[in-house]
Structures are given as C-alpha cells and as structure tokens.
Design a protein around this motif. Structure first.
Motif, short mmCIF file in Angstrom:
data_model
loop_
_atom_site.label_atom_id
_atom_site.label_comp_id
_atom_site.label_asym_id
_atom_site.label_seq_id
_atom_site.Cartn_x
_atom_site.Cartn_y
_atom_site.Cartn_z
N MET A 45 -26.42 13.02 -3.07
CA MET A 45 -25.80 11.78 -3.50
C MET A 45 -24.31 12.04 -3.68
SD MET A 45 -26.91 9.42 -6.75
CE MET A 45 -26.40 10.52 -8.04
N ASP A 46 -23.46 11.19 -3.11
CA ASP A 46 -22.01 11.36 -3.25
C ASP A 46 -21.60 11.39 -4.71
OD1 ASP A 46 -21.69 11.37 -0.51
OD2 ASP A 46 -21.09 9.26 -0.38
N GLY A 47 -20.81 12.37 -5.08
CA GLY A 47 -20.28 12.46 -6.43
C GLY A 47 -21.17 13.17 -7.43
N ALA A 48 -22.39 13.51 -7.05
CA ALA A 48 -23.31 14.14 -8.00
C ALA A 48 -22.77 15.46 -8.53
CB ALA A 48 -24.68 14.35 -7.36
N GLN A 49 -22.15 16.26 -7.67
CA GLN A 49 -21.64 17.56 -8.11
C GLN A 49 -20.57 17.43 -9.18
OE1 GLN A 49 -24.39 19.42 -6.81
NE2 GLN A 49 -22.81 20.80 -7.49
N LYS A 50 -19.79 16.36 -9.15
CA LYS A 50 -18.76 16.16 -10.18
C LYS A 50 -19.41 15.94 -11.54
CE LYS A 50 -15.28 14.32 -7.07
NZ LYS A 50 -14.46 13.18 -6.70
N PHE A 51 -20.47 15.16 -11.58
CA PHE A 51 -21.15 14.92 -12.85
C PHE A 51 -21.86 16.17 -13.34
CE2 PHE A 51 -20.50 10.50 -11.71
CZ PHE A 51 -20.08 9.99 -12.92
N ILE A 52 -22.47 16.89 -12.42
CA ILE A 52 -23.14 18.14 -12.81
C ILE A 52 -22.11 19.12 -13.37
CG2 ILE A 52 -24.39 20.14 -11.91
CD1 ILE A 52 -25.78 18.13 -9.94
N ALA A 53 -20.98 19.23 -12.71
CA ALA A 53 -19.91 20.11 -13.20
C ALA A 53 -19.41 19.64 -14.56
CB ALA A 53 -18.77 20.15 -12.18
#
Length: 163
Positions: A45-53
């Motif tokens: 999902m686009d942007g998921a890594q930013k929230f996980i980080a």
C-alpha cells in the motif's frame, strides 16, 4: 461536530481503572501484529512504510499515556438524531485506553460522509487537542488512526491468492 465533541469529552472524563495495563505494550502489540501481517504479504500500500517508520521512531511517546473510558466503535454509523439532539449508541466494544485511539475510524467516517468532514473534524479534534496532555504528538495520533486502515487493507489483500 460540536455536539459530538461534547459527548466525546464526557465519555473521556471517565478514568481507566488503576488495574488497567499500560497503554504502550497494548498498542504496540496491536501495531506489531498488523505490521507483521502486512510485511508477510506481497501486496503493498502506498505510504505504509512511512506510517510504520513513524510508529517505530516514536514508540517512546506511548509511555505513560493517559487512559480513559472509550466508546470503542466511535463513528458516524453509531450516531443518531433523537428529538433534535445527537445520540451515540452501540457501546458493546467499550474499552479503556489512550483517548486518541477513539479517532481510529476517522478516515472511514470522512470517506463515508464527506459533507460532515469540516464540522466533525473541527469539533472532535478541537476537543482532543485542548485536552491533550503530556507527550502526545500528531505523529502518534496519525499512527493510531492509520492502523485500522492497514488492517482493512490486509483483510482485503488476504482474499487475494498471493497472500
């Protein structure tokens, strides 16, 4: 929005019992479970890594968060108008926890009823920011709100053969 704010403020005045486990390990357990499922699935999902980080980088902000009574399923589907007044129903998912978690359905509400966005967001978020205490950051509140989105994405992607 303003009636909604008043109801939510009243709900959040009820303190969590002294025996309530700390918020940090409870939230992080939910977060880690969803993140693991997401990482094990090849669909992204686009942007998921930013929230996980964001969760990883700011987990220290979850320490000693205040906890209070929560409706547990606070969204527009559990609100009705009765005699011209807003009424909140369906408390069967009540819990105690960080008051910011109550906003974890805000994305769904804004998508379902776009015409309610300005009043609802203004009323609710004004109430929360005024009563926000300690070390809560906008990043953590965004992460709390993001987890159900990740969860819904995961449920949908699990129906795909590759997950």
């Amino acid at each position: 929005g303003w009636q909604d704010r008043s109801i939510l403020q009243t709900i959040h005045l009820i303190p969590a019992p002294d025996t309530q486990p700390e918020w940090e390990p409870r939230f992080l357990a939910k977060a880690q479970r969803n993140i693991k499922i997401y990482q094990d699935c090849p669909v992204r999902m686009d942007g998921a890594q930013k929230f996980i980080a964001c969760i990883e980088q700011n987990r220290h902000l979850l320490k000693n968060r205040p906890q209070c009574f929560q409706h547990g399923d606070y969204h527009i589907g559990n609100m009705m108008i009765e005699n011209g007044k807003l009424v909140v129903i369906d408390f069967d998912r009540y819990d105690f926890g960080d008051p910011w978690e109550e906003f974890n359905r805000i994305v769904w509400c804004a998508q379902r009823r776009p015409y309610l966005r300005p009043a609802w967001l203004t009323g609710i978020l004004t109430a929360r920011f005024r009563r926000s205490s300690g070390n809560c950051s906008l990043c953590i509140s965004a992460a709390i709100c993001f987890l159900p989105c990740l969860g819904r994405f995961l449920l949908a992607s699990m129906r795909l053969p590759q997950c």
